[in-house]
Design a protein around this motif. Structure first.
Motif, PDB file in Angstrom:
ATOM      1  N   ARG A   1      -2.269  -9.555   6.768  1.00 50.49           N
ATOM      2  CA  ARG A   1      -2.476  -8.616   7.807  1.00 50.49           C
ATOM      3  C   ARG A   1      -1.946  -9.427   8.943  1.00 50.49           C
ATOM      4  O   ARG A   1      -2.364 -10.309   9.562  1.00 50.49           O
ATOM      5  CB  ARG A   1      -3.716  -8.105   8.089  1.00 50.49           C
ATOM      6  CG  ARG A   1      -4.115  -7.489   9.270  1.00 50.49           C
ATOM      7  CD  ARG A   1      -5.520  -6.724   9.551  1.00 50.49           C
ATOM      8  NE  ARG A   1      -5.848  -5.688   8.344  1.00 50.49           N
ATOM      9  CZ  ARG A   1      -5.453  -4.374   8.333  1.00 50.49           C
ATOM     10  NH1 ARG A   1      -4.689  -3.918   9.180  1.00 50.49           N
ATOM     11  NH2 ARG A   1      -5.740  -3.558   7.249  1.00 50.49           N
TER      12      ARG A   1
ATOM     13  N   ARG B   1      -0.845  -8.394   0.384  1.00 47.65           N
ATOM     14  CA  ARG B   1      -0.141  -8.262   1.505  1.00 47.65           C
ATOM     15  C   ARG B   1      -0.882  -8.738   2.548  1.00 47.65           C
ATOM     16  O   ARG B   1      -2.102  -8.290   2.883  1.00 47.65           O
ATOM     17  CB  ARG B   1       0.127  -6.630   1.660  1.00 47.65           C
ATOM     18  CG  ARG B   1       0.980  -6.541   3.104  1.00 47.65           C
ATOM     19  CD  ARG B   1       1.408  -4.827   2.838  1.00 47.65           C
ATOM     20  NE  ARG B   1       0.434  -3.897   2.866  1.00 47.65           N
ATOM     21  CZ  ARG B   1      -0.186  -3.377   3.641  1.00 47.65           C
ATOM     22  NH1 ARG B   1       0.077  -3.704   5.192  1.00 47.65           N
ATOM     23  NH2 ARG B   1      -1.125  -2.383   3.529  1.00 47.65           N
TER      24      ARG B   1
ATOM     25  N   GLY C   1      -1.591  -1.748   9.646  1.00 51.59           N
ATOM     26  CA  GLY C   1      -1.419  -2.953   8.805  1.00 51.59           C
ATOM     27  C   GLY C   1      -1.466  -4.280   9.763  1.00 51.59           C
ATOM     28  O   GLY C   1      -1.276  -5.251   8.849  1.00 51.59           O
TER      29      GLY C   1
ATOM     30  N   ARG D   1       7.336  -7.885  -5.367  1.00 53.23           N
ATOM     31  CA  ARG D   1       7.079  -8.811  -4.087  1.00 53.23           C
ATOM     32  C   ARG D   1       8.402  -9.431  -3.584  1.00 53.23           C
ATOM     33  O   ARG D   1       8.732  -9.467  -2.343  1.00 53.23           O
ATOM     34  CB  ARG D   1       6.160  -9.784  -4.050  1.00 53.23           C
ATOM     35  CG  ARG D   1       4.735  -9.638  -4.879  1.00 53.23           C
ATOM     36  CD  ARG D   1       3.980  -8.538  -3.828  1.00 53.23           C
ATOM     37  NE  ARG D   1       2.557  -8.215  -4.461  1.00 53.23           N
ATOM     38  CZ  ARG D   1       1.753  -7.447  -4.200  1.00 53.23           C
ATOM     39  NH1 ARG D   1       2.055  -6.390  -3.295  1.00 53.23           N
ATOM     40  NH2 ARG D   1       0.643  -6.811  -4.610  1.00 53.23           N
TER      41      ARG D   1
ATOM     42  N   ASN E   1       6.498  -4.342   7.966  1.00 54.83           N
ATOM     43  CA  ASN E   1       5.430  -5.328   7.349  1.00 54.83           C
ATOM     44  C   ASN E   1       5.209  -5.090   5.780  1.00 54.83           C
ATOM     45  O   ASN E   1       4.921  -6.272   5.239  1.00 54.83           O
ATOM     46  CB  ASN E   1       4.052  -5.361   8.026  1.00 54.83           C
ATOM     47  CG  ASN E   1       3.379  -4.162   8.347  1.00 54.83           C
ATOM     48  OD1 ASN E   1       3.528  -3.182   7.528  1.00 54.83           O
ATOM     49  ND2 ASN E   1       2.144  -4.110   9.095  1.00 54.83           N
ATOM     50  N   LYS E   2       5.340  -3.940   5.549  1.00 59.79           N
ATOM     51  CA  LYS E   2       4.874  -3.745   3.886  1.00 59.79           C
ATOM     52  C   LYS E   2       6.347  -4.354   3.057  1.00 59.79           C
ATOM     53  O   LYS E   2       6.012  -4.154   1.748  1.00 59.79           O
ATOM     54  CB  LYS E   2       4.973  -2.198   3.541  1.00 59.79           C
ATOM     55  CG  LYS E   2       3.458  -1.697   4.194  1.00 59.79           C
ATOM     56  CD  LYS E   2       3.580  -1.311   5.440  1.00 59.79           C
ATOM     57  CE  LYS E   2       2.375  -0.780   5.767  1.00 59.79           C
ATOM     58  NZ  LYS E   2       2.046  -0.373   7.349  1.00 59.79           N
TER      59      LYS E   2
ATOM     60  N   TRP F   1       8.605  -4.641  -2.278  1.00 59.69           N
ATOM     61  CA  TRP F   1       7.250  -3.870  -2.201  1.00 59.69           C
ATOM     62  C   TRP F   1       6.119  -4.560  -2.024  1.00 59.69           C
ATOM     63  O   TRP F   1       5.779  -5.290  -2.963  1.00 59.69           O
ATOM     64  CB  TRP F   1       7.103  -2.833  -3.315  1.00 59.69           C
ATOM     65  CG  TRP F   1       5.931  -1.833  -2.848  1.00 59.69           C
ATOM     66  CD1 TRP F   1       4.846  -1.819  -3.546  1.00 59.69           C
ATOM     67  CD2 TRP F   1       6.279  -0.588  -2.217  1.00 59.69           C
ATOM     68  NE1 TRP F   1       4.230  -0.584  -3.209  1.00 59.69           N
ATOM     69  CE2 TRP F   1       5.114  -0.038  -2.420  1.00 59.69           C
ATOM     70  CE3 TRP F   1       7.169  -0.174  -1.294  1.00 59.69           C
ATOM     71  CZ2 TRP F   1       4.937   1.139  -1.641  1.00 59.69           C
ATOM     72  CZ3 TRP F   1       6.869   1.117  -0.702  1.00 59.69           C
ATOM     73  CH2 TRP F   1       5.511   1.797  -0.676  1.00 59.69           C
ATOM     74  N   GLN F   2       5.645  -4.889  -0.815  1.00 57.28           N
ATOM     75  CA  GLN F   2       4.442  -5.340  -0.592  1.00 57.28           C
ATOM     76  C   GLN F   2       3.032  -4.765  -0.445  1.00 57.28           C
ATOM     77  O   GLN F   2       1.983  -5.294  -0.444  1.00 57.28           O
ATOM     78  CB  GLN F   2       4.414  -6.341   0.959  1.00 57.28           C
ATOM     79  CG  GLN F   2       5.585  -7.172   1.039  1.00 57.28           C
ATOM     80  CD  GLN F   2       5.751  -8.167   0.085  1.00 57.28           C
ATOM     81  OE1 GLN F   2       4.897  -8.947  -0.276  1.00 57.28           O
ATOM     82  NE2 GLN F   2       6.896  -8.556  -0.628  1.00 57.28           N
ATOM     83  N   GLY F   3       3.147  -3.523  -0.834  1.00 66.90           N
ATOM     84  CA  GLY F   3       1.936  -2.656  -0.901  1.00 66.90           C
ATOM     85  C   GLY F   3       1.343  -2.697  -2.342  1.00 66.90           C
ATOM     86  O   GLY F   3       1.729  -3.384  -3.386  1.00 66.90           O
ATOM     87  N   GLU F   4       0.392  -1.965  -2.460  1.00 63.04           N
ATOM     88  CA  GLU F   4      -0.030  -1.745  -3.956  1.00 63.04           C
ATOM     89  C   GLU F   4       1.079  -1.416  -5.027  1.00 63.04           C
ATOM     90  O   GLU F   4       1.656  -0.446  -4.601  1.00 63.04           O
ATOM     91  CB  GLU F   4      -0.951  -0.626  -3.972  1.00 63.04           C
ATOM     92  CG  GLU F   4      -1.921  -0.424  -5.396  1.00 63.04           C
ATOM     93  CD  GLU F   4      -2.886   0.876  -5.303  1.00 63.04           C
ATOM     94  OE1 GLU F   4      -3.402   0.904  -6.498  1.00 63.04           O
ATOM     95  OE2 GLU F   4      -2.864   1.478  -4.265  1.00 63.04           O
TER      96      GLU F   4
ATOM     97  N   HIS G   1       6.073   0.023   9.880  1.00 64.65           N
ATOM     98  CA  HIS G   1       5.847  -0.178   8.338  1.00 64.65           C
ATOM     99  C   HIS G   1       6.711  -1.304   7.764  1.00 64.65           C
ATOM    100  O   HIS G   1       6.620  -1.520   6.524  1.00 64.65           O
ATOM    101  CB  HIS G   1       6.173   1.223   7.548  1.00 64.65           C
ATOM    102  CG  HIS G   1       5.192   2.190   7.915  1.00 64.65           C
ATOM    103  ND1 HIS G   1       3.583   1.993   7.464  1.00 64.65           N
ATOM    104  CD2 HIS G   1       5.388   3.416   8.477  1.00 64.65           C
ATOM    105  CE1 HIS G   1       3.166   3.165   7.945  1.00 64.65           C
ATOM    106  NE2 HIS G   1       4.090   3.962   8.457  1.00 64.65           N
TER     107      HIS G   1
END
Length: 790
Positions: free
Chosen positions: A279, A277, A233, A455, A189-190, A442-445, A187
């Motif tokens: 992939r 974000r 992801g 970000r 990558n988030k 935080w790269q998520g929603e 995780h």
């Protein structure tokens, strides 16, 4: 999973790559087996083989092929790259590759790139006086040992944060992929910001087996494996096969595609401001375990099975058939084509390799950073609490520290070399001031209700202590700085990771070519004495005991008693290098004992007599000592009771902020000389010591001291529940009333004349018990207690 077909390699390039891979395999086998005759210039004899065969062959050919092809990428693109190997037991492969590229001989001039150097290279591997079998600190280009599995991905991401031009190629062993820490670390990558961070290329090395069993991810099928990686992801690419020529082409085509993709992700973020974000690509690399090794040994299959994991021909020194098979195996790589008459690698192996510090073995990021920079630290004295008289000011120590850390963050923002990590507790631990100048990355929603997420934040929170630790280790080992803030009880989750980092630091101190790296700094708060609300599960001060088992030149433990000492200690820790620093400090409101000047002096001394709290006139009847913020309060409260009830008793109060000062200088470089220790603690008077953690540690640290038999320690003894703050102390006999009774019991002749005082202490404790069970609160005289100067 995507498959990139194509034949990007011309005949000459394919020949060069394959020759390099064969040479790396040859050198790897030689390290495991041989102590002489490195080029097989004469028939192999038993005396050429090591008496003890140690090492791991199974993963090594795959690691070698990846190193070969990543070197091609670097050479073609000028790409800044380091190589993290989760299956670090493939150590012979990494040593082989850095020898081929020339880095090894530059770092170790006695091991040249010739026949004599090759012989030394072979003999030293897993040999007394030589090097370990894993990708240890002795291996140039390494930041990750890999012997303990599960941390490669988090290390890789830690290295990539704030390194915008760096790609970290991270090989994950399929056995390693079964561990909890590795599962969580996907995780990461988030949290990777393509605008300011580098990239991580995870490569799942799927060779099918562990030591004696198949691996989970090798047996779930491509559809499920693809769904797993996609669900994490990533965009998975598959490279598989057992025909070297075909795999060379597939791997080259895939890496060309992936590095174009990484460059485009970063271009879009950096030039077009794309914030969604990405992939990120990853590779599933499926090749046989023990590829190119013996296919059958003693009538049973080896290549492609678990039997290839370690040493396929385990009796090569004493069994003629095994010896013959070993010679056939090594000659299958055609060493006469790979090395010239002197034993040096032929140009076909080396002329296309990256040069200078683009070589992965020589990359500065894997040796303390390309441009290491000390932190710019504002003067912590400007953030101190005003203390007109001891105990005259109340403060939340970590909240005070948070104000200073906020400005540390600001002062170093342009360098992007400081981060704070923790499970989910930056604000809970009263460090929320830093969020005035940065957010949590935080790269998520991100939803409208969310607070302090962005970000580009520099605070990192994930509810995996393993991942936090791995991120920070990777960040530090590549030359940047950080602080790990965590609830005290749950820092134990990373005990084993601390072991590995401490060993890494201890070894690198002996390697003159390794640069010092910023220290690993822990702030342990929400500690045992203020976890009355969460209860027994959250009450454990034993992380300090664990750390104190490590090498003395590596570990430091500090227990600042108030806000000003916490500021001084943290400034010292953030300036330090090559240490593991543990700071234990409270976050709840508490008394401030020392003004800033006195706090600085106290921290420099590490421990000292608090004259303002003592009345011993240089000859005490008893010494009351404390280490920790809550023990300090209880010792001073006990002192005030003794002063009221037994005014003729001469009490010396000692406070310990640097726990290592209790040891002898023979045991720790911070140890207090015996003469000074004896002068402070005396050699013949009782010492009642209130300690933050488990009492036995204080006995361990002081057992060599002259007056140790007079030392009586109170601390946490594994008694706890959901209760009031003071009741926690009472349950563990570390409250002020038990300390007073200890003094009465320990000072010769005092028990008889102070019997009524002792009885009063017993009565107060009985009243305390009844009051807390009836009201849910501590006694008013406890809650409202303040230190009164004599």
């Amino acid at each position: 999973m995507e498959v990139v077909n194509g034949t990007p390699l011309g005949a000459d390039e394919l020949k060069h790559l394959d020759a390099h891979w064969r040479a790396a395999n040859y050198l790897s086998v030689g390290q495991i087996y041989l102590m002489d005759n490195p080029l097989l210039r004469e028939p192999l004899q038993p005396e050429h083989v090591k008496p003890r065969l140690l090492g791991h062959w199974g993963t090594t050919p795959g690691l070698n092929m990846l190193y070969t092809h990543l070197s091609r990428v670097i050479a073609r693109r000028g790409q800044d790259m380091i190589y993290v190997t989760g299956p670090g037991h493939g150590g012979p492969g990494l040593v082989a590759n850095v020898w081929l590229e020339g880095t090894y001989s530059e770092v170790y001039p006695n091991i040249g790139r010739d026949a004599a150097g090759m012989q030394k290279l072979f003999k030293q591997f897993s040999f007394p006086g030589g090097i370990p079998s894993h990708v240890a600190p002795e291996t140039p280009g390494s930041i990750h040992e890999g012997g303990e599995l599960g941390y490669s991905i988090s290390h890789a991401y830690g290295a990539a944060f704030d390194n915008p031009n760096l790609v970290v190629a991270c090989v994950v062993g399929d056995g390693e992929a079964e561990t909890g820490p590795l599962a969580a670390s996907w995780h990461s990558n988030k949290f990777l910001d393509p605008t300011v961070d580098g990239a991580v290329l995870p490569i799942l090395h799927l060779n099918g087996y562990k030591i004696a069993n198949p691996t989970v991810l090798a047996r779930i099928g491509d559809e499920e494996l693809s769904a797993l990686m996609t669900g994490y992801g990533y965009k998975p690419y598959l490279v598989e096969g057992d025909d070297p020529a075909a795999v060379h082409q597939l791997l080259a085509a895939t890496l060309d595609t992936i590095f174009d993709e990484i460059a485009e992700i970063q271009r879009r973020a950096r030039e077009e401001g794309v914030t969604e974000r990405p992939r990120w690509p990853m590779i599933v690399f499926r090749t046989p375990k023990g590829w190119t090794g013996p296919k059958v040994v003693d009538g049973v299959p080896v290549e492609g099975t678990w039997r290839a994991h370690q040493v396929p021909l385990s009796a090569a020194r004493g069994d003629a058939a095994h010896l013959a098979a070993l010679e056939e195996w090594m000659r299958s790589y055609r060493p006469e084509e790979l090395f010239d008459d002197s034993g040096a690698p032929q140009p076909v192996l080396t002329q296309w390799l990256p040069t200078a510090d683009l070589r992965m073995g020589a990359n500065p990021h894997a040796n303390g950073g390309r441009s290491p920079r000390s932190l710019e630290l504002p003067d912590y004295r400007d953030y101190g609490v005003k203390v007109p008289v001891p105990g005259g000011t109340t403060a939340e120590p970590t909240r005070v520290l948070g104000g200073w850390l906020r400005d540390v963050m600001t002062a170093n923002d342009r360098h992007r070399n400081f981060r704070i990590v923790g499970p989910d507790e930056t604000e809970s631990n009263r460090l929320g001031a830093v969020l005035e100048v940065t957010d949590k990355v935080w790269q998520g929603e991100i939803k409208p209700v969310d607070a302090h997420l962005s970000r580009h934040g520099r605070v990192m929170e994930i509810l995996s202590e393993h991942t936090c630790q791995g991120w920070l280790e990777g960040y530090l080992l590549t030359g940047r700085h950080g602080l790990f803030s965590c609830y005290e009880a749950f820092t134990h989750i990373v005990d084993s990771m601390v072991n590995q980092h401490a060993k890494w630091l201890a070894v690198t101190r002996e390697l003159g070519w390794r640069r010092p790296v910023p220290s690993l700094n822990y702030l342990l708060t929400s500690h045992v004495w203020r976890q009355d609300h969460n209860g027994f599960s959250h009450q454990d001060p034993g992380f300090v005991d664990h750390v104190m088992n490590k090498r003395s030149e590596v570990v430091r433990v500090y227990l600042p008693p108030d806000a000003n000492t916490l500021l001084s200690i943290t400034d010292h820790c953030l300036r330090s290098r090559d240490y593991i620093n543990v700071i234990v400090a409270g976050k709840q409101p508490g008394p401030s004992w020392l003004d800033m000047d006195a706090a600085v002096l106290h921290c420099v001394r590490g421990l000292g007599i608090w004259e303002w709290a003592s009345n011993d006139d240089g000859d005490p009847d008893v010494v009351l000592a404390a280490a920790g913020d809550i023990p300090t309060i209880e010792v001073l409260a006990a002192t005030s009771i003794l002063r009221e009830y037994l005014p003729d008793l001469k009490v010396r109060v000692v406070n310990v902020v640097n726990l290592m000062r209790l040891q002898s200088p023979k045991e720790h470089p911070h140890g207090l000389p015996d003469a000074e220790f004896d002068a402070i603690f005396t050699t013949d008077r009782p010492v009642v010591f209130a300690y933050h953690g488990y009492p036995m540690l204080i006995h361990r640290l002081t057992y060599r001291r002259t007056g140790h038999e007079h030392l009586h320690v109170r601390g946490y003894k594994e008694e706890g529940t959901t209760t009031t703050p003071f009741d926690m102390l009472v349950m563990n006999d570390m409250d002020r009333y038990h300390l007073v009774m200890d003094v009465i019991d320990r000072v010769p002749g005092l028990a008889r004349r102070a019997a009524t005082v002792r009885q009063q202490m017993v009565d107060i404790l009985a009243r305390h018990h009844e009051h807390t069970r009836r009201t849910g609160e501590d006694l008013p005289e406890v809650v409202n207690w303040e230190w009164r100067p004599a």
